[in-house]
Design a protein around this motif. Structure first.
Motif, short mmCIF file in Angstrom:
data_model
loop_
_atom_site.label_atom_id
_atom_site.label_comp_id
_atom_site.label_asym_id
_atom_site.label_seq_id
_atom_site.Cartn_x
_atom_site.Cartn_y
_atom_site.Cartn_z
N LEU A 231 6.27 37.36 -7.85
CA LEU A 231 5.50 36.51 -8.76
C LEU A 231 6.28 35.22 -8.99
CD1 LEU A 231 4.64 39.31 -11.34
CD2 LEU A 231 3.08 38.39 -9.61
N ALA A 232 5.59 34.11 -9.03
CA ALA A 232 6.33 32.85 -9.11
C ALA A 232 5.54 31.78 -9.84
CB ALA A 232 6.67 32.36 -7.70
N TRP A 233 6.32 30.88 -10.42
CA TRP A 233 5.85 29.59 -10.90
C TRP A 233 6.50 28.58 -9.96
CZ3 TRP A 233 7.16 33.72 -13.75
CH2 TRP A 233 6.26 34.16 -14.74
N PRO A 234 5.85 28.28 -8.82
CA PRO A 234 6.51 27.48 -7.77
C PRO A 234 7.02 26.13 -8.25
CG PRO A 234 4.52 28.50 -6.92
CD PRO A 234 4.51 28.74 -8.40
N ALA A 235 6.25 25.44 -9.10
CA ALA A 235 6.67 24.11 -9.55
C ALA A 235 7.95 24.19 -10.38
CB ALA A 235 5.56 23.45 -10.36
N TRP A 268 16.37 28.14 -7.15
CA TRP A 268 15.47 29.10 -7.78
C TRP A 268 16.22 30.03 -8.73
CZ3 TRP A 268 10.16 30.46 -7.14
CH2 TRP A 268 9.44 29.55 -6.34
N ILE A 269 15.55 30.39 -9.83
CA ILE A 269 16.00 31.46 -10.72
C ILE A 269 15.09 32.66 -10.50
CG2 ILE A 269 16.19 32.23 -13.12
CD1 ILE A 269 16.94 29.41 -13.89
N VAL A 270 15.69 33.83 -10.31
CA VAL A 270 14.92 35.05 -10.07
C VAL A 270 15.26 36.06 -11.16
CG1 VAL A 270 14.38 36.92 -8.48
CG2 VAL A 270 14.94 34.65 -7.59
N LEU A 271 14.24 36.49 -11.91
CA LEU A 271 14.40 37.53 -12.92
C LEU A 271 13.89 38.84 -12.33
CD1 LEU A 271 13.08 35.65 -16.08
CD2 LEU A 271 15.43 35.87 -15.29
N VAL A 289 11.19 36.22 -19.99
CA VAL A 289 10.45 35.33 -19.08
C VAL A 289 10.04 34.06 -19.81
CG1 VAL A 289 8.39 35.08 -17.66
CG2 VAL A 289 9.65 37.24 -17.66
N ARG A 290 9.58 34.18 -21.04
CA ARG A 290 9.18 33.00 -21.81
C ARG A 290 10.36 32.04 -22.00
NH1 ARG A 290 6.49 35.29 -25.70
NH2 ARG A 290 4.40 34.73 -25.01
N GLN A 291 11.52 32.59 -22.29
CA GLN A 291 12.72 31.75 -22.45
C GLN A 291 13.07 31.03 -21.15
OE1 GLN A 291 15.60 34.59 -23.85
NE2 GLN A 291 15.04 34.33 -26.01
N ALA A 292 12.97 31.73 -20.04
CA ALA A 292 13.28 31.12 -18.75
C ALA A 292 12.30 29.99 -18.43
CB ALA A 292 13.26 32.17 -17.65
N ALA A 294 10.69 28.16 -20.62
CA ALA A 294 11.00 27.04 -21.52
C ALA A 294 12.23 26.28 -21.05
CB ALA A 294 11.22 27.57 -22.94
N GLU A 295 13.21 26.98 -20.53
CA GLU A 295 14.43 26.32 -20.05
C GLU A 295 14.18 25.52 -18.78
OE1 GLU A 295 17.11 29.54 -19.53
OE2 GLU A 295 17.33 29.93 -21.69
N ARG A 296 13.27 26.01 -17.94
CA ARG A 296 13.04 25.31 -16.66
C ARG A 296 12.16 24.08 -16.80
NH1 ARG A 296 16.27 26.00 -12.54
NH2 ARG A 296 14.66 26.02 -10.92
N ARG A 297 11.22 24.11 -17.73
CA ARG A 297 10.27 23.01 -17.82
C ARG A 297 10.94 21.68 -18.13
NH1 ARG A 297 6.35 27.09 -20.06
NH2 ARG A 297 4.78 27.31 -18.40
#
Length: 303
Positions: A231-235, A268-271, A289-292, A294-297
């Motif tokens: 599962l990914a948020w590619p952007a 990439w960060i992978v959880l 996941v929500r914290q990750a 927020a940190e990436r955006r």
């Protein structure tokens, strides 16, 4: 498999009707009552060497011998025959019977009453079974919601049914019990989902408002394939993966380490989450996941 010399070859492996074997002169009633044979259902037996208490296919074969002409194996039993294993240990065989048809109750049998037109029945693996389309339709409208989605995803993954065909079938059967649930499931279904736990993890994140997300995303760097992530948020270059027990094997663990290092080098960060994270610690999983996210955006360069 060892069998007694007097055991007819045609009775050595599969369940059979005792009355037919007696009528054909293959066995006698006293022989059926002996230790060589295991009684599965009324008038249905199997050789003791072929008996496996948890073999769902054996029980499907046994139930198939007792089904009336207008009935069929259905639900998770039909899905099992189509290659989508959704069964718990010791799960009963599911049979779908028209309303007027009767079948003697048994602990290893679960009967569902529903209209079953001929177009919804086929012969598969020698057994009367609901079609893949009808099987997916029935499972997709059976609560709980998560299990309905797991079942539909599994059948889509096996490619025995397609999402457009299932949507068309559902639209042609409005008003059936569970139709609203099926509508939700079809909106969430993902043919690329590779396991039931992956489906549950995806649903957990979507229900938490963390979508949209991409299933089975291919990560490339400089045109070179690096990995495919669950599962990914590619952007955002953020991935979430479900790790089953197979990831604990030494060879798989080594490949996973090299793969994760390559993904990290590509930004990439992978959880990674386990069944316990999804089923027993869902709130903590969502929070991480929500914290990750927020940190990436904020870290993304603006276009």
């Amino acid at each position: 498999m060892s069998t007694h010399a007097r055991v007819p070859r045609c009775l050595a492996i599969l369940p059979f009707r005792g009355s037919r074997a007696v009528n054909e002169g293959l066995l006698t009633r006293p022989m059926l009552r002996g230790p060589t044979w295991v009684r599965l259902l009324p008038d249905v037996y199997v050789h003791r060497d072929a008996y496996r208490a948890d073999d769902h296919r054996m029980w499907c074969d046994a139930v198939g011998l007792r089904l009336p002409p207008d009935a069929a194996l259905a639900g998770r039993s039909a899905a099992h025959l189509f290659g989508a294993d959704l069964l718990a240990r010791n799960a009963p065989v599911t049979a779908l019977l028209p309303t007027a048809v009767r079948l003697r109750p048994h602990p290893r049998l679960r009967v569902i009453r529903s209209p079953l037109p001929e177009r919804d029945r086929i012969r598969f693996a020698g057994l009367p079974v609901t079609t893949p389309l009808r099987t997916a339709f029935d499972l997709g409208r059976s609560a709980p919601r998560a299990e309905a989605l797991v079942a539909v995803d599994a059948l889509l993954r096996r490619r025995v049914v397609t999402l457009p065909a299932l949507r068309t079938y559902a639209a042609a059967h409005p008003g059936w019990p569970g139709a609203p649930l099926l509508g939700e499931v079809l909106a969430l279904a993902e043919p690329l989902s590779e396991s039931p736990m992956e489906t549950r993890l995806r649903l957990l994140l979507l229900d938490a408002g963390l979508g949209p997300l991409t299933a089975q995303h291919e990560v490339r760097a400089g045109g070179r394939f690096l990995a495919r992530v669950d599962l990914a948020w590619p952007a955002l270059r953020l991935a979430v993966e479900y790790d089953g027990d197979q990831h604990r094997e030494r060879a798989r663990f080594r490949r996973d380490v090299a793969r994760l290092n390559a993904l990290r080098a590509a930004g990439w960060i992978v959880l990674r989450f386990t069944a316990d994270d999804v089923l027993r610690r869902p709130e903590a999983t969502v929070t991480l996941v929500r914290q990750a996210l927020a940190e990436r955006r904020p870290a993304l360069p603006r276009p």
